[in-house]
Design a protein around this motif. Structure first.
Motif, PDB file in Angstrom:
ATOM      1  N   PHE A 269      -0.397  10.367 -11.427  1.00 16.02           N
ATOM      2  CA  PHE A 269      -0.346   9.436 -10.300  1.00 16.02           C
ATOM      3  C   PHE A 269      -0.336   7.984 -10.792  1.00 16.02           C
ATOM      4  N   ARG A 270      -1.233   7.669 -11.728  1.00 18.12           N
ATOM      5  CA  ARG A 270      -1.277   6.287 -12.263  1.00 18.12           C
ATOM      6  C   ARG A 270       0.038   5.915 -12.926  1.00 18.12           C
TER       7      ARG A 270
ATOM      8  N   VAL B 113       2.731   5.325 -10.232  1.00 19.97           N
ATOM      9  CA  VAL B 113       2.509   4.047  -9.548  1.00 19.97           C
ATOM     10  C   VAL B 113       2.932   2.879 -10.442  1.00 19.97           C
TER      11      VAL B 113
ATOM     12  N   ILE C 217       5.002   7.032  -1.850  1.00 25.72           N
ATOM     13  CA  ILE C 217       3.737   6.980  -2.580  1.00 25.72           C
ATOM     14  C   ILE C 217       2.738   6.196  -1.737  1.00 25.72           C
ATOM     15  N   ASP C 218       1.680   6.886  -1.297  1.00 27.37           N
ATOM     16  CA  ASP C 218       0.631   6.243  -0.504  1.00 27.37           C
ATOM     17  C   ASP C 218      -0.502   5.871  -1.457  1.00 27.37           C
ATOM     18  N   LEU C 219      -0.625   4.576  -1.762  1.00 25.20           N
ATOM     19  CA  LEU C 219      -1.557   4.150  -2.803  1.00 25.20           C
ATOM     20  C   LEU C 219      -3.022   4.328  -2.412  1.00 25.20           C
TER      21      LEU C 219
ATOM     22  N   ARG D 271       5.903   0.470  -9.321  1.00 22.68           N
ATOM     23  CA  ARG D 271       5.616  -0.952  -9.069  1.00 22.68           C
ATOM     24  C   ARG D 271       6.537  -1.848  -9.874  1.00 22.68           C
TER      25      ARG D 271
ATOM     26  N   HIS E 148      -3.866   7.955  -2.397  1.00 19.43           N
ATOM     27  CA  HIS E 148      -3.540   8.680  -3.634  1.00 19.43           C
ATOM     28  C   HIS E 148      -2.692   9.919  -3.349  1.00 19.43           C
TER      29      HIS E 148
ATOM     30  N   VAL F  93       1.391  11.619  -2.662  1.00 18.30           N
ATOM     31  CA  VAL F  93       2.824  11.447  -2.884  1.00 18.30           C
ATOM     32  C   VAL F  93       3.574  12.531  -2.124  1.00 18.30           C
TER      33      VAL F  93
ATOM     34  N   SER G 180       0.820  -1.211   0.000  1.00 21.60           N
ATOM     35  CA  SER G 180       0.000   0.000   0.000  1.00 21.60           C
ATOM     36  C   SER G 180       0.854   1.261   0.000  1.00 21.60           C
ATOM     37  N   VAL G 181       2.116   1.145   0.408  1.00 16.83           N
ATOM     38  CA  VAL G 181       3.008   2.303   0.360  1.00 16.83           C
ATOM     39  C   VAL G 181       4.294   1.899  -0.358  1.00 16.83           C
TER      40      VAL G 181
END
Ligand code: CA
Length: 228
Positions: A159-160, A163, A138-140, A167, A143, A145, A129-130
Motif C-alpha cells: 500500500f505504501r 501510494v 486509492i482511498d488514503l 503520488r 487504506h 484500494v 485523500s483519494v
C-alpha cells in the motif's frame, strides 16, 4: 508576467530549439551556457522550472543539481545522452525531478514540463485523500484500494509503495528514492525489495502483469507510474 524557465545548455542548436519551443508556449526563457551562470540565473529569476544539460563546459550538471538543492526545491528536468543511465540515476538521487533523453521531441519535452509543474503545484497544497488513475481508486485515509468495483487486498508495504508511486504519477523514481520513502534510509541499498514488491503489486493491480500499464519500467533507471 509569463513563468520563467532557466535553460542551462551549452549546445547552441539545442538551446535555440528549446528556447523557440518554450517561448512559443508562453514561458520566458533565461538561457545560461555554463553551470555557474545557471545557478546565478536561478537565484536571480525565481524560475518555475530548470532544464539542465548534464554535460557542461565548466562544472558537471550533477554538481549544479547539488548546488541548487542546497537552497531551492525548484523542479529540475535533466537533459541527458542516450545510454547514460547511471548519470540519470545519480541526477534523480541528487534531487532532479525527471529527465529527457536526447534526442527528444517537442511533445515529450512539454509533457515532462507539465508533469514537473503539476507536482510543484501539488507540493504547495494539501495532499489529496483519494487518488484515481484509470480503473484504480486509492482511498488514503481508509487504506483501501479498488480496481473497478473489486477491492484489492494489499499488504501495508504494498500500500505504501502504491501510494508513493501514484503520488508521483508521471515522474520517474529510482529504486533508492522508493526505498528511502517506503522502507526508510537504512534500506537504500536493498534494491531487490523494490523489484520484488513492484512485481507483487503488478500482479494485484495490472490487468496483464506481463504488460504493465500502471507501473511502467524505465530501463536502467527506475519506475514511472501512469499519469491520471
Ligand atoms: Ca552539453
Amino acid at each position: 508576467m509569463p513563468d520563467t524557465i532557466v535553460l542551462v545548455e551549452d549546445e547552441p542548436r539545442m538551446a535555440r530549439f528549446l528556447d523557440a519551443l518554450l517561448s512559443g508556449h508562453e514561458f520566458a526563457v533565461v538561457h545560461a551556457r555554463t553551470g555557474g551562470q545557471g545557478v546565478v540565473d536561478v537565484a536571480q529569476h525565481n524560475p518555475v522550472l530548470v532544464l539542465l544539460d548534464l554535460g557542461l563546459p565548466d562544472v558537471d550538471g550533477l554538481e549544479v543539481i547539488t548546488r541548487l538543492r542546497s537552497w531551492t526545491d525548484v523542479p529540475i528536468v535533466v537533459l541527458s545522452a542516450r545510454g547514460a543511465e547511471q548519470d540519470k540515476v545519480r541526477a534523480l538521487d541528487l534531487g532532479a525531478d525527471d529527465y529527457l533523453t536526447k534526442p527528444f521531441g517537442a511533445e515529450e519535452l512539454l509533457a515532462r514540463v507539465r508533469v514537473a509543474l503539476r507536482h510543484r503545484a501539488r507540493r504547495q497544497h494539501e495532499p489529496e485523500s483519494v487518488i484515481e488513475v484509470g480503473d484504480l481508486r486509492i482511498d488514503l485515509p481508509a487504506h483501501r484500494v479498488w480496481r473497478g468495483e473489486a477491492p484489492v487486498v494489499l499488504t501495508p508495504t504494498e500500500f505504501r509503495l502504491l501510494v508513493m508511486l501514484a503520488r508521483n504519477a508521471g515522474r520517474v523514481l529510482t529504486p533508492s528514492q522508493i526505498l528511502q520513502e517506503v522502507w526508510g534510509q537504512a534500506f537504500v541499498r536493498h534494491t531487490h525489495y523494490v523489484r520484488v514488491h513492484v512485481s507483487q503489486l503488478r500482479r494485484k493491480i495490472e490487468p496483464d502483469p506481463s504488460r504493465p500499464t500502471y507501473i511502467l519500467t524505465e530501463t536502467g533507471v527506475g519506475y514511472r507510474f501512469r499519469e491520471p
